[in-house]
Design a protein around this motif. Sequence first.
Motif, short mmCIF file in Angstrom:
data_model
loop_
_atom_site.label_atom_id
_atom_site.label_comp_id
_atom_site.label_asym_id
_atom_site.label_seq_id
_atom_site.Cartn_x
_atom_site.Cartn_y
_atom_site.Cartn_z
N GLN A 1 0.82 -1.22 0.00
CA GLN A 1 0.00 0.00 0.00
C GLN A 1 0.85 1.27 0.00
OE1 GLN A 1 -3.45 -0.47 -0.20
NE2 GLN A 1 -2.75 -2.58 -0.42
N LEU A 2 2.16 1.11 0.01
CA LEU A 2 3.08 2.25 0.13
C LEU A 2 3.11 3.15 -1.11
CD1 LEU A 2 5.16 3.39 2.17
CD2 LEU A 2 6.88 1.96 1.05
N VAL A 3 2.94 2.57 -2.28
CA VAL A 3 3.00 3.31 -3.54
C VAL A 3 1.62 3.24 -4.19
CG1 VAL A 3 4.12 3.49 -5.79
CG2 VAL A 3 5.45 2.77 -3.79
N PRO A 4 0.88 4.34 -4.23
CA PRO A 4 -0.49 4.31 -4.74
C PRO A 4 -0.63 3.70 -6.13
CG PRO A 4 -0.05 6.42 -3.71
CD PRO A 4 1.25 5.67 -3.74
N GLU A 5 0.34 3.95 -7.02
CA GLU A 5 0.25 3.39 -8.38
C GLU A 5 0.32 1.87 -8.40
OE1 GLU A 5 2.44 7.40 -8.77
OE2 GLU A 5 2.43 5.72 -7.38
N LEU A 6 0.85 1.27 -7.34
CA LEU A 6 1.00 -0.19 -7.31
C LEU A 6 -0.12 -0.91 -6.58
CD1 LEU A 6 4.85 -0.47 -6.68
CD2 LEU A 6 3.61 -0.52 -8.86
N VAL A 7 -1.00 -0.18 -5.93
CA VAL A 7 -2.09 -0.80 -5.16
C VAL A 7 -2.94 -1.73 -6.03
CG1 VAL A 7 -4.20 -0.34 -3.84
CG2 VAL A 7 -2.10 0.93 -3.34
N PRO A 8 -3.36 -1.31 -7.26
CA PRO A 8 -4.17 -2.24 -8.05
C PRO A 8 -3.47 -3.57 -8.31
CG PRO A 8 -4.28 -0.04 -9.00
CD PRO A 8 -3.22 -0.01 -7.91
N MET A 9 -2.17 -3.53 -8.59
CA MET A 9 -1.45 -4.77 -8.82
C MET A 9 -1.44 -5.64 -7.57
SD MET A 9 2.54 -5.62 -9.66
CE MET A 9 2.98 -4.74 -8.19
N PHE A 10 -1.12 -5.05 -6.43
CA PHE A 10 -1.09 -5.83 -5.20
C PHE A 10 -2.47 -6.42 -4.87
CE2 PHE A 10 3.04 -3.92 -4.39
CZ PHE A 10 3.71 -4.96 -3.77
N ASP A 11 -3.53 -5.69 -5.20
CA ASP A 11 -4.88 -6.19 -4.95
C ASP A 11 -5.19 -7.40 -5.82
OD1 ASP A 11 -5.29 -4.21 -3.07
OD2 ASP A 11 -6.50 -2.94 -4.39
N ILE A 12 -4.63 -7.45 -7.01
CA ILE A 12 -4.92 -8.52 -7.97
C ILE A 12 -4.00 -9.72 -7.80
CG2 ILE A 12 -4.76 -9.09 -10.44
CD1 ILE A 12 -5.70 -6.19 -10.98
N VAL A 13 -2.71 -9.48 -7.63
CA VAL A 13 -1.68 -10.52 -7.73
C VAL A 13 -1.92 -11.72 -6.82
CG1 VAL A 13 0.74 -10.96 -7.09
CG2 VAL A 13 0.19 -9.21 -8.75
N ALA A 14 -2.18 -11.51 -5.58
CA ALA A 14 -2.27 -12.64 -4.63
C ALA A 14 -3.39 -13.61 -4.99
CB ALA A 14 -2.46 -12.12 -3.21
N GLU A 15 -4.41 -13.13 -5.70
CA GLU A 15 -5.54 -13.99 -6.06
C GLU A 15 -5.36 -14.71 -7.39
OE1 GLU A 15 -7.89 -14.69 -3.88
OE2 GLU A 15 -6.79 -13.34 -2.53
N LEU A 16 -4.37 -14.31 -8.18
CA LEU A 16 -4.14 -14.97 -9.46
C LEU A 16 -3.63 -16.39 -9.25
CD1 LEU A 16 -2.43 -12.06 -11.46
CD2 LEU A 16 -4.80 -12.86 -11.62
N GLN A 17 -3.83 -17.21 -10.27
CA GLN A 17 -3.41 -18.61 -10.21
C GLN A 17 -2.10 -18.81 -10.95
OE1 GLN A 17 -5.32 -21.49 -8.92
NE2 GLN A 17 -6.29 -19.78 -7.84
N TRP A 18 -1.25 -19.64 -10.36
CA TRP A 18 -0.02 -20.08 -11.01
C TRP A 18 0.14 -21.56 -10.71
CZ3 TRP A 18 3.07 -19.28 -14.81
CH2 TRP A 18 4.31 -19.89 -14.85
N GLN A 19 0.25 -22.37 -11.73
CA GLN A 19 0.42 -23.82 -11.59
C GLN A 19 -0.67 -24.43 -10.69
OE1 GLN A 19 2.42 -25.21 -13.56
NE2 GLN A 19 3.85 -23.60 -14.10
N GLY A 20 -1.90 -23.96 -10.86
CA GLY A 20 -3.04 -24.52 -10.15
C GLY A 20 -3.17 -24.07 -8.70
N LYS A 21 -2.45 -23.06 -8.31
CA LYS A 21 -2.45 -22.59 -6.92
C LYS A 21 -2.48 -21.07 -6.91
CE LYS A 21 1.17 -23.08 -3.54
NZ LYS A 21 2.32 -23.87 -3.09
N ARG A 22 -3.15 -20.49 -5.92
CA ARG A 22 -3.15 -19.03 -5.77
C ARG A 22 -1.73 -18.52 -5.53
NH1 ARG A 22 -5.10 -15.82 -2.13
NH2 ARG A 22 -4.44 -16.54 -0.78
N ILE A 23 -1.37 -17.44 -6.18
CA ILE A 23 -0.04 -16.86 -5.95
C ILE A 23 0.13 -16.49 -4.49
CG2 ILE A 23 1.40 -14.83 -6.41
CD1 ILE A 23 0.67 -15.10 -9.33
#
Length: 184
Positions: A80-102
């Motif tokens: 949350q430190l850099v406002p321009e990066l908040v959307p990415m951080f909000d999305i990334v953890a929920e994305l899937q990689w190799q059948g598992k949430r990042i």
Amino acid sequence: MPITYTTAQSDEELRQIMALQRQNLYKNTPATYQQDQGFTTVEHSLEVLKQMNDALPQIIAKDGDTLVGYALVMPRTLGQLVPELVPMFDIVAELQWQGKRIGDYRFYVMGQICVAESHRGQGIFDGLYAAHKEQFSPDFELCVTEVAVRNTRSQRAHERVGFRTIYTYEDYTDVWNVVVWDWS
């Protein structure tokens, strides 16, 4: 003199990161330069860089005493430190990689990479990422970042070192490819 890869150790090195960043910001470079050479999107303050460096060491490339490249590290805890990066951080953890949430992996976000124009084409981009892998692979399984779709030079370079695009989205600043480098 050979290029050395190390971690930022001083406020002066953080200031050199900021100077190189400013030289390559999309708002400071013409469109023709951006298409050919790429660009940086986010401008960090000294305070933000200090917080990032305190959390995880920032990787830099030096030619003698001159900083000629950097690859910033942004741990999830500072999302949350850099406002321009908040959307990415909000999305990334929920994305899937190799059948598992990042978010279920041990991952960090590579916050930005840049090589001085005078030193491009000498393998420094790859060297910065090799230093990342050496420094962080004992503690992390994935390195995740995003690349502006229109920054084709950066996209190609990220693919060359091993990143794979897993998601594309648009926010208020640009259209982004989320890319993952798997070290597991």
